[in-house]
Design a protein around this motif. Structure first.
Motif, PDB file in Angstrom:
ATOM      1  N   MET A   1       3.404   2.760  -4.058  1.00 52.40           N
ATOM      2  CA  MET A   1       2.961   2.044  -2.792  1.00 52.40           C
ATOM      3  C   MET A   1       3.854   1.234  -2.231  1.00 52.40           C
ATOM      4  SD  MET A   1      -0.312   2.648  -2.449  1.00 52.40           S
ATOM      5  CE  MET A   1      -0.900   1.092  -1.456  1.00 52.40           C
ATOM      6  N   THR A   2       4.901   0.923  -3.100  1.00 50.38           N
ATOM      7  CA  THR A   2       6.190   0.066  -2.535  1.00 50.38           C
ATOM      8  C   THR A   2       6.801   0.923  -1.644  1.00 50.38           C
ATOM      9  OG1 THR A   2       6.104  -1.257  -4.312  1.00 50.38           O
ATOM     10  CG2 THR A   2       7.992  -1.194  -3.009  1.00 50.38           C
ATOM     11  N   GLN A   3       6.988   2.508  -2.105  1.00 50.29           N
ATOM     12  CA  GLN A   3       7.738   3.332  -1.321  1.00 50.29           C
ATOM     13  C   GLN A   3       6.905   3.591  -0.134  1.00 50.29           C
ATOM     14  OE1 GLN A   3      10.728   4.859  -1.825  1.00 50.29           O
ATOM     15  NE2 GLN A   3      10.976   4.517  -4.049  1.00 50.29           N
ATOM     16  N   LEU A   4       5.703   3.686  -0.202  1.00 52.50           N
ATOM     17  CA  LEU A   4       4.956   4.035   1.275  1.00 52.50           C
ATOM     18  C   LEU A   4       5.261   2.883   2.226  1.00 52.50           C
ATOM     19  CD1 LEU A   4       2.912   5.630   3.014  1.00 52.50           C
ATOM     20  CD2 LEU A   4       1.219   4.674   1.543  1.00 52.50           C
ATOM     21  N   LEU A   5       5.088   1.532   1.753  1.00 50.99           N
ATOM     22  CA  LEU A   5       5.240   0.430   2.632  1.00 50.99           C
ATOM     23  C   LEU A   5       6.829   0.536   3.116  1.00 50.99           C
ATOM     24  CD1 LEU A   5       3.364  -2.423   0.866  1.00 50.99           C
ATOM     25  CD2 LEU A   5       2.829  -1.282   2.778  1.00 50.99           C
ATOM     26  N   LEU A  27       0.041  11.604  -6.233  1.00 49.97           N
ATOM     27  CA  LEU A  27       0.467  12.458  -7.067  1.00 49.97           C
ATOM     28  C   LEU A  27       0.720  11.533  -8.318  1.00 49.97           C
ATOM     29  CD1 LEU A  27       1.223  15.232  -8.532  1.00 49.97           C
ATOM     30  CD2 LEU A  27       3.398  15.051  -7.539  1.00 49.97           C
ATOM     31  N   ALA A  28       1.448  10.511  -8.056  1.00 52.69           N
ATOM     32  CA  ALA A  28       1.908   9.710  -9.219  1.00 52.69           C
ATOM     33  C   ALA A  28       0.762   9.106  -9.731  1.00 52.69           C
ATOM     34  CB  ALA A  28       2.719   8.583  -8.590  1.00 52.69           C
ATOM     35  N   TRP A  29      -0.352   8.733  -9.087  1.00 52.50           N
ATOM     36  CA  TRP A  29      -1.551   7.907  -9.564  1.00 52.50           C
ATOM     37  C   TRP A  29      -2.441   9.008 -10.057  1.00 52.50           C
ATOM     38  CZ3 TRP A  29      -2.861   3.191 -10.402  1.00 52.50           C
ATOM     39  CH2 TRP A  29      -2.389   2.158  -9.692  1.00 52.50           C
ATOM     40  N   THR A  30      -2.274  10.207  -9.806  1.00 52.25           N
ATOM     41  CA  THR A  30      -2.982  11.349 -10.572  1.00 52.25           C
ATOM     42  C   THR A  30      -2.438  11.513 -11.903  1.00 52.25           C
ATOM     43  OG1 THR A  30      -3.748  12.313  -8.534  1.00 52.25           O
ATOM     44  CG2 THR A  30      -3.597  13.668 -10.466  1.00 52.25           C
ATOM     45  N   VAL A  31      -1.051  11.519 -11.965  1.00 50.54           N
ATOM     46  CA  VAL A  31      -0.451  11.857 -13.187  1.00 50.54           C
ATOM     47  C   VAL A  31      -0.553  10.459 -14.223  1.00 50.54           C
ATOM     48  CG1 VAL A  31       1.782  12.055 -14.314  1.00 50.54           C
ATOM     49  CG2 VAL A  31       1.033  13.485 -12.287  1.00 50.54           C
ATOM     50  N   VAL A  32      -0.521   9.436 -13.827  1.00 52.22           N
ATOM     51  CA  VAL A  32      -0.903   8.119 -14.484  1.00 52.22           C
ATOM     52  C   VAL A  32      -2.047   8.136 -15.059  1.00 52.22           C
ATOM     53  CG1 VAL A  32      -1.112   5.517 -14.486  1.00 52.22           C
ATOM     54  CG2 VAL A  32       1.089   6.842 -13.626  1.00 52.22           C
TER      55      VAL A  32
END
Length: 170
Positions: A1-5, A27-32
């Protein structure tokens, strides 16, 4: 989310870069989430194996009903199971209904969260019908929260010396 902001606030903002950052975040949320689910299943399998309780597809259900067998079945096994249940630091609000049934609250975790439970004894067969249900409806991961009732079944079985009637002994 930080990267998106950061991408949104960047001076060189483009919709393509923002879309790429959103896709990477998803993708990161899916993997986590997948890793948390795998860890949760492995923890439940480990608990079930250690407690000699059968792990089924309904292990995350709010209500768990298991027919368990006392280990070992000998004279006075009901009293032994009752005494060991009452002696546990995880149990509170114990109420007995005659000699055949006992109701209680059980803390499956370290916090104040608890589940309702009852045991019905079949003295002739040496079986115990353990019924545990979570009425608090809290969400969770990794075996506690949605799996709190099953975790409690495993803990109770280990504490008082019960196992699934179909489990192998040894």
């Amino acid at each position: 989310m930080t990267q998106l902001l950061i991408a949104l606030l960047d001076e060189e903002f483009t919709w393509g870069a923002a879309g790429e950052e959103a896709a990477n975040t998803l993708l990161a949320w899916t993997v986590v989430s997948l890793a948390a689910a795998v860890i949760g299943v492995l923890l439940l399998k480990k608990r079930a194996r250690a407690a000699r309780v059968e792990l089924s597809a309904g292990a995350l259900d709010e209500r768990q009903t298991h027919l368990l067998r006392a280990v070992p079945v000998s004279d006075g096994w009901q009293e032994r199971v009752r005494d060991e249940l009452k002696a546990s630091e995880r149990v509170f609000l114990v109420a007995e209904r005659g000699h055949e049934e006992i109701h209680f609250r059980w803390r499956p975790g370290r916090g104040d969260r608890s589940v309702w439970g009852s045991m019905a004894f079949d003295a002739t067969a040496g079986d115990v019908l353990l019924d545990v249900h979570d009425g608090e409806g809290a969400l969770g991961v990794a075996g506690l929260g949605k799996g709190a009732s099953f975790a409690a079944v495993c803990q109770i079985a280990r504490t008082v010396g019960l196992e699934s009637s179909g489990a192998s002994r040894g």
